[in-house]
Design a protein around this motif. Sequence first.
Motif, PDB file in Angstrom:
ATOM      1  N   VAL A   1       5.395 -34.002  18.795  1.00 18.65           N
ATOM      2  CA  VAL A   1       6.565 -33.450  19.476  1.00 18.65           C
ATOM      3  C   VAL A   1       6.911 -32.075  18.922  1.00 18.65           C
ATOM      4  O   VAL A   1       7.234 -31.140  19.675  1.00 18.65           O
ATOM      5  CB  VAL A   1       7.762 -34.404  19.331  1.00 18.65           C
ATOM      6  N   ALA A   2       6.833 -31.926  17.602  1.00 17.83           N
ATOM      7  CA  ALA A   2       7.151 -30.633  16.986  1.00 17.83           C
ATOM      8  C   ALA A   2       6.202 -29.542  17.466  1.00 17.83           C
ATOM      9  O   ALA A   2       6.622 -28.421  17.779  1.00 17.83           O
ATOM     10  CB  ALA A   2       7.092 -30.760  15.463  1.00 17.83           C
ATOM     11  N   VAL A   3       4.917 -29.860  17.532  1.00 17.87           N
ATOM     12  CA  VAL A   3       3.933 -28.868  17.986  1.00 17.87           C
ATOM     13  C   VAL A   3       4.140 -28.531  19.456  1.00 17.87           C
ATOM     14  O   VAL A   3       4.070 -27.369  19.868  1.00 17.87           O
ATOM     15  CB  VAL A   3       2.500 -29.381  17.740  1.00 17.87           C
ATOM     16  N   LEU A   4       4.409 -29.544  20.278  1.00 18.18           N
ATOM     17  CA  LEU A   4       4.636 -29.297  21.707  1.00 18.18           C
ATOM     18  C   LEU A   4       5.868 -28.419  21.926  1.00 18.18           C
ATOM     19  O   LEU A   4       5.852 -27.517  22.772  1.00 18.18           O
ATOM     20  CB  LEU A   4       4.804 -30.631  22.444  1.00 18.18           C
ATOM     21  N   LEU A   5       6.929 -28.676  21.201  1.00 15.49           N
ATOM     22  CA  LEU A   5       8.133 -27.855  21.334  1.00 15.49           C
ATOM     23  C   LEU A   5       7.879 -26.423  20.889  1.00 15.49           C
ATOM     24  O   LEU A   5       8.391 -25.472  21.494  1.00 15.49           O
ATOM     25  CB  LEU A   5       9.278 -28.457  20.516  1.00 15.49           C
ATOM     26  N   ALA A   6       7.067 -26.292  19.836  1.00 13.32           N
ATOM     27  CA  ALA A   6       6.784 -24.954  19.323  1.00 13.32           C
ATOM     28  C   ALA A   6       5.913 -24.145  20.279  1.00 13.32           C
ATOM     29  O   ALA A   6       5.998 -22.915  20.323  1.00 13.32           O
ATOM     30  CB  ALA A   6       6.108 -25.052  17.958  1.00 13.32           C
TER      31      ALA A   6
ATOM     32  N   VAL B   1      -4.287 -31.767  25.885  1.00  9.84           N
ATOM     33  CA  VAL B   1      -5.471 -32.584  25.623  1.00  9.84           C
ATOM     34  C   VAL B   1      -6.036 -32.283  24.239  1.00  9.84           C
ATOM     35  O   VAL B   1      -6.369 -33.190  23.464  1.00  9.84           O
ATOM     36  CB  VAL B   1      -6.537 -32.361  26.706  1.00  9.84           C
ATOM     37  N   VAL B   2      -6.162 -30.993  23.934  1.00  9.29           N
ATOM     38  CA  VAL B   2      -6.695 -30.608  22.621  1.00  9.29           C
ATOM     39  C   VAL B   2      -5.781 -31.108  21.503  1.00  9.29           C
ATOM     40  O   VAL B   2      -6.244 -31.590  20.466  1.00  9.29           O
ATOM     41  CB  VAL B   2      -6.866 -29.077  22.539  1.00  9.29           C
ATOM     42  N   LEU B   3      -4.470 -31.010  21.733  1.00 15.30           N
ATOM     43  CA  LEU B   3      -3.519 -31.481  20.726  1.00 15.30           C
ATOM     44  C   LEU B   3      -3.658 -32.973  20.496  1.00 15.30           C
ATOM     45  O   LEU B   3      -3.605 -33.447  19.353  1.00 15.30           O
ATOM     46  CB  LEU B   3      -2.090 -31.147  21.171  1.00 15.30           C
ATOM     47  N   MET B   4      -3.869 -33.748  21.570  1.00 10.10           N
ATOM     48  CA  MET B   4      -4.045 -35.193  21.426  1.00 10.10           C
ATOM     49  C   MET B   4      -5.292 -35.517  20.622  1.00 10.10           C
ATOM     50  O   MET B   4      -5.281 -36.418  19.769  1.00 10.10           O
ATOM     51  CB  MET B   4      -4.121 -35.845  22.805  1.00 10.10           C
ATOM     52  N   VAL B   5      -6.383 -34.783  20.874  1.00  9.88           N
ATOM     53  CA  VAL B   5      -7.617 -35.018  20.119  1.00  9.88           C
ATOM     54  C   VAL B   5      -7.399 -34.725  18.638  1.00  9.88           C
ATOM     55  O   VAL B   5      -7.834 -35.487  17.761  1.00  9.88           O
ATOM     56  CB  VAL B   5      -8.761 -34.148  20.679  1.00  9.88           C
ATOM     57  N   VAL B   6      -6.716 -33.625  18.362  1.00 11.04           N
ATOM     58  CA  VAL B   6      -6.468 -33.256  16.968  1.00 11.04           C
ATOM     59  C   VAL B   6      -5.583 -34.290  16.270  1.00 11.04           C
ATOM     60  O   VAL B   6      -5.870 -34.723  15.155  1.00 11.04           O
ATOM     61  CB  VAL B   6      -5.819 -31.861  16.892  1.00 11.04           C
ATOM     62  N   LEU B   7      -4.495 -34.713  16.942  1.00 12.06           N
ATOM     63  CA  LEU B   7      -3.550 -35.631  16.318  1.00 12.06           C
ATOM     64  C   LEU B   7      -4.084 -37.053  16.188  1.00 12.06           C
ATOM     65  O   LEU B   7      -3.872 -37.714  15.172  1.00 12.06           O
ATOM     66  CB  LEU B   7      -2.247 -35.654  17.121  1.00 12.06           C
ATOM     67  N   LEU B   8      -4.785 -37.535  17.232  1.00 14.02           N
ATOM     68  CA  LEU B   8      -5.215 -38.936  17.228  1.00 14.02           C
ATOM     69  C   LEU B   8      -6.557 -39.149  16.541  1.00 14.02           C
ATOM     70  O   LEU B   8      -6.855 -40.264  16.112  1.00 14.02           O
ATOM     71  CB  LEU B   8      -5.286 -39.458  18.671  1.00 14.02           C
ATOM     72  N   VAL B   9      -7.365 -38.102  16.443  1.00  8.47           N
ATOM     73  CA  VAL B   9      -8.683 -38.239  15.810  1.00  8.47           C
ATOM     74  C   VAL B   9      -8.826 -37.307  14.615  1.00  8.47           C
ATOM     75  O   VAL B   9      -9.124 -37.745  13.499  1.00  8.47           O
ATOM     76  CB  VAL B   9      -9.819 -37.979  16.826  1.00  8.47           C
ATOM     77  N   GLY B  10      -8.611 -36.014  14.836  1.00  5.46           N
ATOM     78  CA  GLY B  10      -8.837 -35.038  13.772  1.00  5.46           C
ATOM     79  C   GLY B  10      -7.998 -35.260  12.534  1.00  5.46           C
ATOM     80  O   GLY B  10      -8.517 -35.289  11.413  1.00  5.46           O
ATOM     81  N   VAL B  11      -6.695 -35.444  12.725  1.00  2.95           N
ATOM     82  CA  VAL B  11      -5.795 -35.601  11.571  1.00  2.95           C
ATOM     83  C   VAL B  11      -6.069 -36.890  10.792  1.00  2.95           C
ATOM     84  O   VAL B  11      -6.245 -36.851   9.575  1.00  2.95           O
ATOM     85  CB  VAL B  11      -4.322 -35.540  12.021  1.00  2.95           C
ATOM     86  N   PRO B  12      -6.129 -38.074  11.453  1.00  2.00           N
ATOM     87  CA  PRO B  12      -6.382 -39.296  10.667  1.00  2.00           C
ATOM     88  C   PRO B  12      -7.738 -39.299   9.975  1.00  2.00           C
ATOM     89  O   PRO B  12      -7.861 -39.801   8.853  1.00  2.00           O
ATOM     90  CB  PRO B  12      -6.269 -40.426  11.706  1.00  2.00           C
ATOM     91  N   VAL B  13      -8.765 -38.748  10.630  1.00  2.00           N
ATOM     92  CA  VAL B  13     -10.088 -38.693  10.001  1.00  2.00           C
ATOM     93  C   VAL B  13     -10.043 -37.813   8.754  1.00  2.00           C
ATOM     94  O   VAL B  13     -10.574 -38.171   7.698  1.00  2.00           O
ATOM     95  CB  VAL B  13     -11.144 -38.165  10.999  1.00  2.00           C
ATOM     96  N   THR B  14      -9.402 -36.657   8.879  1.00  2.00           N
ATOM     97  CA  THR B  14      -9.311 -35.740   7.741  1.00  2.00           C
ATOM     98  C   THR B  14      -8.519 -36.359   6.589  1.00  2.00           C
ATOM     99  O   THR B  14      -8.954 -36.321   5.436  1.00  2.00           O
ATOM    100  CB  THR B  14      -8.626 -34.428   8.175  1.00  2.00           C
ATOM    101  N   VAL B  15      -7.381 -36.952   6.911  1.00  2.90           N
ATOM    102  CA  VAL B  15      -6.524 -37.521   5.870  1.00  2.90           C
ATOM    103  C   VAL B  15      -7.227 -38.682   5.167  1.00  2.90           C
ATOM    104  O   VAL B  15      -7.239 -38.755   3.929  1.00  2.90           O
ATOM    105  CB  VAL B  15      -5.185 -37.996   6.477  1.00  2.90           C
ATOM    106  N   GLU B  16      -7.825 -39.599   5.925  1.00  2.00           N
ATOM    107  CA  GLU B  16      -8.476 -40.759   5.300  1.00  2.00           C
ATOM    108  C   GLU B  16      -9.690 -40.352   4.481  1.00  2.00           C
ATOM    109  O   GLU B  16      -9.982 -40.948   3.446  1.00  2.00           O
ATOM    110  CB  GLU B  16      -8.873 -41.781   6.369  1.00  2.00           C
TER     111      GLU B  16
ATOM    112  N   HIS C   1      -8.574 -27.493  14.069  1.00  3.97           N
ATOM    113  CA  HIS C   1      -7.294 -26.798  14.131  1.00  3.97           C
ATOM    114  C   HIS C   1      -7.418 -25.440  14.824  1.00  3.97           C
ATOM    115  O   HIS C   1      -6.433 -24.905  15.318  1.00  3.97           O
ATOM    116  CB  HIS C   1      -6.744 -26.597  12.719  1.00  3.97           C
ATOM    117  N   ARG C   2      -8.638 -24.909  14.885  1.00  3.55           N
ATOM    118  CA  ARG C   2      -8.840 -23.639  15.587  1.00  3.55           C
ATOM    119  C   ARG C   2      -9.050 -23.831  17.078  1.00  3.55           C
ATOM    120  O   ARG C   2      -8.965 -22.882  17.846  1.00  3.55           O
ATOM    121  CB  ARG C   2     -10.045 -22.896  15.005  1.00  3.55           C
ATOM    122  N   LEU C   3      -9.331 -25.062  17.504  1.00  7.57           N
ATOM    123  CA  LEU C   3      -9.640 -25.302  18.912  1.00  7.57           C
ATOM    124  C   LEU C   3      -8.557 -24.839  19.871  1.00  7.57           C
ATOM    125  O   LEU C   3      -8.859 -24.198  20.880  1.00  7.57           O
ATOM    126  CB  LEU C   3      -9.949 -26.790  19.122  1.00  7.57           C
ATOM    127  N   PRO C   4      -7.285 -25.155  19.632  1.00  9.93           N
ATOM    128  CA  PRO C   4      -6.277 -24.738  20.605  1.00  9.93           C
ATOM    129  C   PRO C   4      -6.240 -23.240  20.815  1.00  9.93           C
ATOM    130  O   PRO C   4      -5.883 -22.758  21.879  1.00  9.93           O
ATOM    131  CB  PRO C   4      -4.961 -25.243  19.975  1.00  9.93           C
TER     132      PRO C   4
END
Length: 271
Positions: free
Chosen positions: A39-44, A61-76, A260-263
């Motif tokens: 939500v914060a990124v979308l508002l920004a 779409v790109v944001l969803m991929v980053v948040l649902l796949v990119g971020v959890p994969v990177t963090v874990e 993170h550069r994709l968008p």
Amino acid sequence: MHDGILIGEGVVLDARPASFATRGVGSLVDVLATLTLGVAVLLATQGAASADLRWQRTTTVVLMVVLLVGVPVTVETLSRGRSLGKLVMGLRVVRDDGGPVRFRHALIRALVGVFEIWFTFGAVAIIASLSNAKGKRLGDVLAGTYAVRVRGARGWEQPLVMAPGLAAWARDADMRRLPDGLALQVRQVLDRAPRLAPASRAQLTDSLAGRVEAYVAPGPPPGVPAEVFLHAVLHERRDRELARGHVEQERAVAQAALLHRLPFGVADPRD
């Protein structure tokens, strides 16, 4: 014998799977954190994206991929199995053999999680978790992982020691992955060795050295005591595990930077 698991850092963890309640709360924390960030990124970016509907859809779409796949994969991958929710609840995701998760495991969990957590509002994950003895969701089953409780875990009393004369041999030796539980059994015996009677100490270390030697080639130099050999194998195994972990972390950082550069790298549909 304490029922624990051994990870690369040489920390003993409680091998009992985390309870359904703690996993559920941890997952809820992760979901809320992801929604808040989204939500914060979308508002920004709303002002810049509202000028063109196609651009807005592409960015979403790109944001969803980053948040649902990119971020959890990177963090874990970087945390070796600890997301924000798991950190809060004192949990960690580990492999079935007790080792730390790597990029491949985190990626499978994240991809399957898009379906079983987000698309079905967690219904599939809940049913799968309640149906599995270790509380695994589908992502864990496919990735070969499960969640354990690590809060309050303690380290070993006796450190692993590499005999100076075995360092070169251990570095060049071919060490296959030990069967599940064998590395833990060896580590526990080495930790208890100073408190064992000499006869029991020799009997246990000789027996374990014979089992471990089947997974090491070439074998140790002649005359090396069994206990010294076991220390060298686990010491080298730990160092190799940590080295692989560093490589996975560097790879995850590079992949996260790319995501993170994709968008900003998507071409404007109006061009």
